[in-house]
Scaffold this active site. Structure first.
Site, short mmCIF file in Angstrom:
data_model
loop_
_atom_site.label_atom_id
_atom_site.label_comp_id
_atom_site.label_asym_id
_atom_site.label_seq_id
_atom_site.Cartn_x
_atom_site.Cartn_y
_atom_site.Cartn_z
N PHE A 83 -32.77 -32.28 9.71
CA PHE A 83 -33.13 -31.14 8.86
C PHE A 83 -33.71 -29.96 9.64
O PHE A 83 -33.69 -28.83 9.16
CB PHE A 83 -34.15 -31.58 7.79
CG PHE A 83 -35.57 -31.68 8.30
CD1 PHE A 83 -36.37 -30.54 8.40
CD2 PHE A 83 -36.11 -32.90 8.71
CE1 PHE A 83 -37.66 -30.62 8.89
CE2 PHE A 83 -37.39 -32.99 9.21
CZ PHE A 83 -38.18 -31.84 9.30
N LYS A 86 -21.59 -33.55 9.07
CA LYS A 86 -22.43 -34.07 7.97
C LYS A 86 -23.83 -33.52 8.18
O LYS A 86 -24.61 -34.02 8.98
CB LYS A 86 -22.43 -35.61 8.02
CG LYS A 86 -22.69 -36.33 6.71
CD LYS A 86 -24.05 -36.10 6.11
CE LYS A 86 -25.19 -36.85 6.75
NZ LYS A 86 -26.51 -36.42 6.21
N GLU A 146 -29.01 -33.78 4.23
CA GLU A 146 -28.96 -33.53 2.78
C GLU A 146 -30.17 -32.70 2.33
O GLU A 146 -30.18 -32.18 1.23
CB GLU A 146 -28.88 -34.85 2.01
CG GLU A 146 -30.05 -35.80 2.17
CD GLU A 146 -29.95 -36.69 3.43
OE1 GLU A 146 -29.38 -36.24 4.45
OE2 GLU A 146 -30.48 -37.82 3.39
N ARG A 147 -31.18 -32.57 3.22
CA ARG A 147 -32.35 -31.78 2.83
C ARG A 147 -32.13 -30.29 3.05
O ARG A 147 -32.83 -29.47 2.49
CB ARG A 147 -33.57 -32.26 3.63
CG ARG A 147 -33.95 -33.68 3.22
CD ARG A 147 -35.29 -34.06 3.74
NE ARG A 147 -35.19 -34.71 5.03
CZ ARG A 147 -36.22 -35.14 5.72
NH1 ARG A 147 -37.43 -34.93 5.27
NH2 ARG A 147 -36.06 -35.74 6.87
N SER A 165 -34.15 -38.96 13.90
CA SER A 165 -35.29 -39.79 14.32
C SER A 165 -34.82 -40.94 15.20
O SER A 165 -33.65 -41.35 15.13
CB SER A 165 -35.99 -40.35 13.08
OG SER A 165 -35.05 -41.10 12.33
N CYS A 174 -38.10 -30.84 17.96
CA CYS A 174 -38.12 -32.05 18.78
C CYS A 174 -38.70 -31.74 20.15
O CYS A 174 -39.00 -32.64 20.92
CB CYS A 174 -36.72 -32.63 18.91
SG CYS A 174 -35.62 -31.53 19.78
N GLU A 192 -44.89 -40.15 16.88
CA GLU A 192 -44.38 -38.81 16.60
C GLU A 192 -44.99 -38.34 15.27
O GLU A 192 -44.86 -39.04 14.26
CB GLU A 192 -42.85 -38.81 16.50
CG GLU A 192 -42.30 -37.44 16.16
CD GLU A 192 -40.77 -37.36 16.15
OE1 GLU A 192 -40.13 -38.29 15.64
OE2 GLU A 192 -40.24 -36.35 16.63
P1 NAD Z 1 -33.43 -38.49 10.17
O1 NAD Z 1 -33.22 -39.50 11.23
O2 NAD Z 1 -34.19 -38.90 8.96
O3 NAD Z 1 -32.01 -37.95 9.61
C1 NAD Z 1 -31.03 -37.44 10.48
C2 NAD Z 1 -29.65 -37.64 9.84
O4 NAD Z 1 -29.40 -39.04 9.65
C3 NAD Z 1 -29.50 -37.00 8.46
O5 NAD Z 1 -28.23 -36.39 8.40
C4 NAD Z 1 -29.59 -38.17 7.49
O6 NAD Z 1 -28.80 -38.00 6.34
C5 NAD Z 1 -29.08 -39.35 8.30
N1 NAD Z 1 -29.76 -40.63 8.01
C6 NAD Z 1 -31.05 -40.82 7.63
N2 NAD Z 1 -31.33 -42.13 7.52
C7 NAD Z 1 -30.18 -42.79 7.84
C8 NAD Z 1 -29.83 -44.18 7.92
N3 NAD Z 1 -30.71 -45.14 7.63
N4 NAD Z 1 -28.57 -44.49 8.28
C9 NAD Z 1 -27.67 -43.53 8.57
N5 NAD Z 1 -27.96 -42.21 8.51
C10 NAD Z 1 -29.19 -41.84 8.15
O7 NAD Z 1 -34.10 -37.23 10.87
P2 NAD Z 1 -34.74 -35.91 10.21
O8 NAD Z 1 -36.00 -36.28 9.50
O9 NAD Z 1 -33.71 -35.18 9.46
O10 NAD Z 1 -35.08 -35.06 11.51
C11 NAD Z 1 -36.29 -35.17 12.22
C12 NAD Z 1 -36.16 -36.07 13.42
O11 NAD Z 1 -35.12 -35.61 14.27
C13 NAD Z 1 -37.42 -36.08 14.28
O12 NAD Z 1 -37.69 -37.40 14.67
C14 NAD Z 1 -37.05 -35.22 15.47
O13 NAD Z 1 -37.78 -35.49 16.65
C15 NAD Z 1 -35.61 -35.54 15.62
N6 NAD Z 1 -34.89 -34.51 16.35
C16 NAD Z 1 -34.50 -34.80 17.62
C17 NAD Z 1 -33.85 -33.85 18.38
C18 NAD Z 1 -33.44 -34.15 19.79
O14 NAD Z 1 -32.72 -33.35 20.39
N7 NAD Z 1 -33.84 -35.27 20.36
C19 NAD Z 1 -33.59 -32.58 17.83
C20 NAD Z 1 -34.00 -32.33 16.52
C21 NAD Z 1 -34.65 -33.31 15.79
#
Ligand code: NAD
Length: 493
Positions: free
Chosen positions: A153, A177, A180-181, A230, A285, A386
């Protein structure tokens, strides 16, 4: 924004609602708590349709000369530039970040389009004549097929652009994809993509959540997965996509430490560290989450960072004067507040408490003001966790060696930074720090699009990162041809 009809998919060049009775979820402006739109979540059948469209388009797109493929990217850059303000406002309204931050994010997205336009050079292979007499050997790069991009997101525009321009410039077709938020930003980007007149099926948008991702991971026509999110989910993606035989790059979460030396420039360092920790409400991140003060730096920066954290203007990001917006959701706000509470119960001292800000501007949205905690020790759980919110924790070390050991004790490895005027200390740090992105007197060490965005350890699963050369490597397969033409020797020319 239209709050009545849910956002739908863009598949095979057509706006298509998900099939069946798909679930619809509301998208909330985190600054106001108001539902601004809704999105229809896709199921297995929709992923099937998108994968089929992308697979069908692949052959023709691959055969399109790279010089022609990049013309679409030049046009896309133009469209993004011309709609930058509209896109920035959309990002602010659904993610909460300030309009300045949203514009900055878009600059980074556009930069990736520009770099991907170098594909004619970047896709070149290499060769040797006469590896044995009369035998030549050639390495050719070919696209891998259908690439899927699954985004988080916090950077609704930039993160898909770490991958999409490189994937299509290399001759692949794509399924994106978004989170969704924050689906409005990609919806608007695809309204622009529609104007490119790309061949149908080259770029497809599929909205959805966990079930959608599962269907993507399992689909036999999808060849690669580029995931950012994450660590918990990155690990699931990496394991499952690998099991299904796909090429995977999965970026995870972070806990970024910053070392502050006593000789660091106080004003510059304070401003930069504050921006790193509290910019985007700590939801980058590459946000600084732990500041490790060495020696005398403790007293200097405890004071300056407290002043700075207390003075930041926090509010609705469309107001140009704001320096920080809300966090993404009520759930996120409660999670961050309870992590801060846990830290306090483990002995951390609150220097600046941003919880429960008072005033009309904060009544409905998900606001936490900058929070500064002091006196953390390596044993505190907050040191490893985190937070992904506007909270910076201070730790203290007596020497640079101890500080680097603290940096390297974490399980993540997205970014580590150092502030100093001493070149030898800087050299030691960049040599020893266990992280993929290193900043020396830099607070958000985000690589430009022509460098890889490289996390280490629990921050990244895979080999090749997003952006630049790594992206071209990821989105191509190498083929080596060894050839001999026996009649060459008997013919006269
Ligand atoms: P998230 O992991 O909750 O969701 C990311 C994506 O995965 C979304 O599109 C979501 O629909 C999907 N998703 C969620 N749960 C899932 C599951 N159980 N199975 C399959 N798909 C699933 O992450 P978020 O809350 O949207 O973003 C924040 C996180 O992203 C933080 O931990 C941040 O550090 C990380 N991030 C990392 C980087 C990097 O380059 N390392 C960059 C940006 C954000």
């Amino acid at each position: 924004m239209n709050t009545r009809s849910p956002l739908i998919n863009y598949i095979n060049g057509t706006w298509t609602p998900p099939s069946g009775n798909s679930e619809t979820i509301g998208v909330v402006n985190p600054a106001t708590g108001v539902v601004i739109s809704s999105v229809a979540l896709s199921g297995r059948a929709d992923v099937e349709t998108a994968a089929k469209a992308a697979r069908t388009a692949f052959r023709g797109w691959r055969e399109t000369p790279v010089t022609k493929r990049i013309q679409y990217l030049f046009k896309l850059k133009d469209l993004l530039e011309n709609h930058l303000e509209e896109l920035a406002a959309t990002i602010t309204n659904e993610s909460g970040k300030t309009i300045h931050e949203a514009r900055g994010e878009l600059r980074r997205a556009i930069e990736n389009v520009e770099v991907a336009c170098g594909a004619p050079v970047m896709l070149q292979g290499y060769n040797n004549e006469d590896v044995a007499t009369g035998i030549d050997e050639i390495m050719i790069r070919q696209p891998i097929g259908v690439a899927a991009i699954i985004a988080p997101f916090n950077f609704p525009a930039m993160i898909p652009f770490w991958f999409v321009p490189y994937a299509i410039a290399s001759g692949n077709t794509c399924i994106v994809k978004p989170s969704e938020r924050v689906p409005n930003t990609m919806n608007l980007v695809f309204r622009l993509i529609e104007q490119l007149d790309l061949p149908k099926g080259v770029l497809n948008l599929v909205n959805g959540s966990v079930d959608t991702v599962d269907a993507i991971l399992e689909h036999p026509d999808i060849n690669s997965i580029s995931f950012v999110g994450s660590t918990r989910v990155a690990r699931i993606i990496y394991e499952k996509a690998s099991r299904y035989g796909k090429r995977v790059q999965a970026s995870g979460g972070a806990k970024n430490p910053i070392i502050l030396m006593p000789d660091a420039d106080p004003e510059m360092t304070t401003n930069i560290v504050s921006d790193s920790a509290f910019g985007c409400a700590g939801q980058r991140c590459l946000a600084a989450s732990l500041a490790i003060t060495v020696g005398e730096a403790r007293n200097i920066f405890r004071e300056t960072l407290s002043e700075k954290a207390s003075s930041l203007r926090v509010g609705y990001g469309l107001n140009e004067e704001m320096e920080m917006g809300p966090v993404i959701s009520g759930e996120s706000k409660s999670r961050i507040e309870s992590l801060i509470e846990n830290g306090i119960s483990e002995g951390a001292k609150v220097l600046v408490d941003g919880r429960n800000p008072k005033g009309d501007a904060y009544r409905e949205g998900y606001f936490i003001k900058p929070t500064l905690l002091d006196g953390l020790h390596p044993g505190h759980s907050l040191v490893q966790t985190e937070i992904f919110g506007p909270c910076l924790s201070l730790m203290h070390a007596d020497t640079i060696e101890d500080a680097i050991a603290m940096v390297n004790s974490g399980s993540y490895g997205n970014m580590a930074c150092l502030f100093t005027k001493d070149g030898a200390v800087a050299r030691k740090f960049k040599y020893e720090a266990e992280a993929g992105n290193i900043g020396i007197n830099i607070g958000v060490a985000a690589p430009m699009a022509f460098f890889p965005f490289g996390g280490w350890n629990e921050s990244f699963f895979g080999d090749l990162h997003g952006q630049g050369r790594d992206a071209f490597e990821f989105f191509t397969r190498k083929k080596v041809v060894v050839e001999r033409w026996p009649d060459l020797w008997s013919r006269k020319f």
